[in-house]
Design a protein around this motif. Sequence first.
Motif, PDB file in Angstrom:
ATOM      1  N   GLU A  43       0.831  -1.205   0.000  1.00 27.31           N
ATOM      2  CA  GLU A  43       0.000   0.000   0.000  1.00 27.31           C
ATOM      3  C   GLU A  43       0.868   1.258   0.000  1.00 27.31           C
ATOM      4  N   LEU A  44       1.932   1.255   0.810  1.00 31.80           N
ATOM      5  CA  LEU A  44       2.812   2.421   0.884  1.00 31.80           C
ATOM      6  C   LEU A  44       3.557   2.625  -0.429  1.00 31.80           C
ATOM      7  N   VAL A  45       4.126   1.534  -0.965  1.00 27.66           N
ATOM      8  CA  VAL A  45       4.900   1.633  -2.203  1.00 27.66           C
ATOM      9  C   VAL A  45       3.981   1.992  -3.375  1.00 27.66           C
ATOM     10  N   GLY A  46       2.814   1.370  -3.428  1.00 26.05           N
ATOM     11  CA  GLY A  46       1.878   1.659  -4.513  1.00 26.05           C
ATOM     12  C   GLY A  46       1.417   3.104  -4.516  1.00 26.05           C
ATOM     13  N   GLY A  47       1.175   3.652  -3.335  1.00 33.04           N
ATOM     14  CA  GLY A  47       0.763   5.053  -3.260  1.00 33.04           C
ATOM     15  C   GLY A  47       1.830   5.990  -3.792  1.00 33.04           C
ATOM     16  N   LEU A  48       3.073   5.770  -3.372  1.00 28.84           N
ATOM     17  CA  LEU A  48       4.161   6.605  -3.877  1.00 28.84           C
ATOM     18  C   LEU A  48       4.335   6.410  -5.381  1.00 28.84           C
ATOM     19  N   ALA A  49       4.211   5.167  -5.851  1.00 34.24           N
ATOM     20  CA  ALA A  49       4.363   4.895  -7.284  1.00 34.24           C
ATOM     21  C   ALA A  49       3.361   5.699  -8.103  1.00 34.24           C
ATOM     22  N   ARG A  50       2.123   5.729  -7.650  1.00 35.04           N
ATOM     23  CA  ARG A  50       1.106   6.489  -8.388  1.00 35.04           C
ATOM     24  C   ARG A  50       1.395   7.992  -8.361  1.00 35.04           C
ATOM     25  N   ARG A  51       1.926   8.484  -7.241  1.00 31.25           N
ATOM     26  CA  ARG A  51       2.257   9.912  -7.160  1.00 31.25           C
ATOM     27  C   ARG A  51       3.429  10.260  -8.077  1.00 31.25           C
ATOM     28  N   ILE A  52       4.410   9.352  -8.194  1.00 32.60           N
ATOM     29  CA  ILE A  52       5.542   9.583  -9.101  1.00 32.60           C
ATOM     30  C   ILE A  52       5.051   9.663 -10.542  1.00 32.60           C
ATOM     31  N   PHE A  53       4.196   8.718 -10.935  1.00 36.00           N
ATOM     32  CA  PHE A  53       3.631   8.758 -12.292  1.00 36.00           C
ATOM     33  C   PHE A  53       2.869  10.068 -12.515  1.00 36.00           C
ATOM     34  N   ALA A  54       2.060  10.451 -11.548  1.00 37.01           N
ATOM     35  CA  ALA A  54       1.251  11.666 -11.705  1.00 37.01           C
ATOM     36  C   ALA A  54       2.138  12.901 -11.825  1.00 37.01           C
ATOM     37  N   LYS A  55       3.158  12.996 -10.996  1.00 35.49           N
ATOM     38  CA  LYS A  55       4.028  14.175 -11.041  1.00 35.49           C
ATOM     39  C   LYS A  55       4.724  14.294 -12.386  1.00 35.49           C
ATOM     40  N   GLN A  56       5.148  13.153 -12.937  1.00 32.83           N
ATOM     41  CA  GLN A  56       5.883  13.180 -14.192  1.00 32.83           C
ATOM     42  C   GLN A  56       4.962  13.087 -15.413  1.00 32.83           C
ATOM     43  N   GLY A  57       3.665  13.129 -15.184  1.00 32.58           N
ATOM     44  CA  GLY A  57       2.730  13.165 -16.289  1.00 32.58           C
ATOM     45  C   GLY A  57       2.618  11.868 -17.063  1.00 32.58           C
ATOM     46  N   GLU A 277       8.549   4.767   6.034  1.00 35.66           N
ATOM     47  CA  GLU A 277       7.950   5.936   6.681  1.00 35.66           C
ATOM     48  C   GLU A 277       7.816   7.086   5.687  1.00 35.66           C
ATOM     49  N   MET A 278       8.870   7.296   4.887  1.00 35.00           N
ATOM     50  CA  MET A 278       8.826   8.352   3.870  1.00 35.00           C
ATOM     51  C   MET A 278       7.742   8.066   2.832  1.00 35.00           C
ATOM     52  N   TYR A 279       7.664   6.805   2.407  1.00 35.65           N
ATOM     53  CA  TYR A 279       6.706   6.449   1.365  1.00 35.65           C
ATOM     54  C   TYR A 279       5.264   6.716   1.819  1.00 35.65           C
ATOM     55  N   GLY A 280       5.034   6.674   3.134  1.00 35.42           N
ATOM     56  CA  GLY A 280       3.706   6.927   3.647  1.00 35.42           C
ATOM     57  C   GLY A 280       3.308   8.391   3.674  1.00 35.42           C
ATOM     58  N   ASP A 281       4.249   9.276   3.366  1.00 34.75           N
ATOM     59  CA  ASP A 281       3.957  10.717   3.343  1.00 34.75           C
ATOM     60  C   ASP A 281       3.213  11.057   2.055  1.00 34.75           C
ATOM     61  N   PRO A 282       1.958  11.483   2.127  1.00 30.16           N
ATOM     62  CA  PRO A 282       1.193  11.764   0.899  1.00 30.16           C
ATOM     63  C   PRO A 282       1.753  12.923   0.092  1.00 30.16           C
ATOM     64  N   GLY A 283       2.669  13.703   0.683  1.00 29.03           N
ATOM     65  CA  GLY A 283       3.280  14.805  -0.062  1.00 29.03           C
ATOM     66  C   GLY A 283       4.512  14.395  -0.847  1.00 29.03           C
TER      67      GLY A 283
END
Length: 420
Positions: A43-57, A277-283
Amino acid sequence: MKLAVVGGGSTYTPELIDGFARLRDTLPVEELVLVDPAADRLELVGGLARRIFAKQGHPGTITTTADLEAGVEGADAVLLQLRVGGQAARNEDETWPLECGCVGQETTGAGGLAKALRTVPVVLDIAERVRRTAPDAWIIDFTNPVGIVTRALLQAGHKAVGLCNVAIGFQRKFAAMLDVTPDQVHLDHVGLNHLTWERAVRLGGPGGENLLPKLLAEHTEEIAADLHLPREVLDRLGVVPSYYLRYFYAHDEVVRELRTTPSRASQVAEMERRLLEMYGDPGLDEKPELLSQRGGAYYSEAAVALASSLLRGTGDVQVVNTYNNGTLPFLADDAVIEVPAVVDAEGARPLPVAPLEPLYAGLVAHVTAYEDLALEAALRGGRDRVFTALLSHPLTGQYEYAEALTDRLIAHNREHLAWA
């Protein structure tokens, strides 16, 4: 294009995701599935993965699941990056061999054999399930010990290629020293996984000018420091060995060091705790700098290049682990070697290599014989097979050590060994 990553809950994964996002023109992934039984990590890794994709378009979708069949269904390629037993098992691999005066390391020696015994049956089970669910998918193996695991996959008839980041790391390092782009650097990289030497560094392709003498003349101290070897070793060899060769060239020195320092596994476990812990940060929407200390540098770029070549049939030259098929004539055709190969939709075909000097050929032949016996022990089990594999390894080689190591290996891994 659909890719699945088995072991997708690994703290490595954001490195891979960042590469998929940056290099989407090379590998246009439309659907990426992270597969892992560890729901909290996933869940933590997947959330960060989706944010990385979103940031980079990146327009692709990222999903997570614990269901292997659902995750790999319809996949074009499946990347394996699992660690059976986690960092706890790795910590034991790096610890109990020291009790016998032998190096404790996760991919070579007795610890490496323990990892192979735990890993090969699990990987083969996964691969069979992939074959039933996604029969046309390529399997890219980043799971250590890569050489043994890849051979197990190939012998079972799977469409598989092994991948390691050592070669691409050297390529990037040498390119920076020469002030050229990495794609201009071609390595004469030869040997087995985690047992390789850079015999030449050529510009422009296999026939280009060899600049390794220049690199050694101008950067020997820096290269030697990275390898934790005396510069005199490089001066005498005239090649650049993989940093894993230190376990062979300075075995007793390494054992003394390992007995007085925390294990690498314990250090990585602490890094992983902090990373999660970092990956759980929604920012957080990019891979954190701490991840660079975790290992696996340039893994994403190597994985993207390999997957692209296999799925798009580009015929690029990449350093991979695949069948020998006569490349090193002193080895059997079905030995798995790590060399530059042409990679396309049919798989990987090693380029011809110059004859391997006796100093290196002897060690390659010796370790290949060990890998044969290690795979036999992983596939069939039994104390005698474990003992024989350990006795054959150049870092063991004495029956007293092999006996003691066999007992310790089985005791520390009984829960992972169906036959024990």
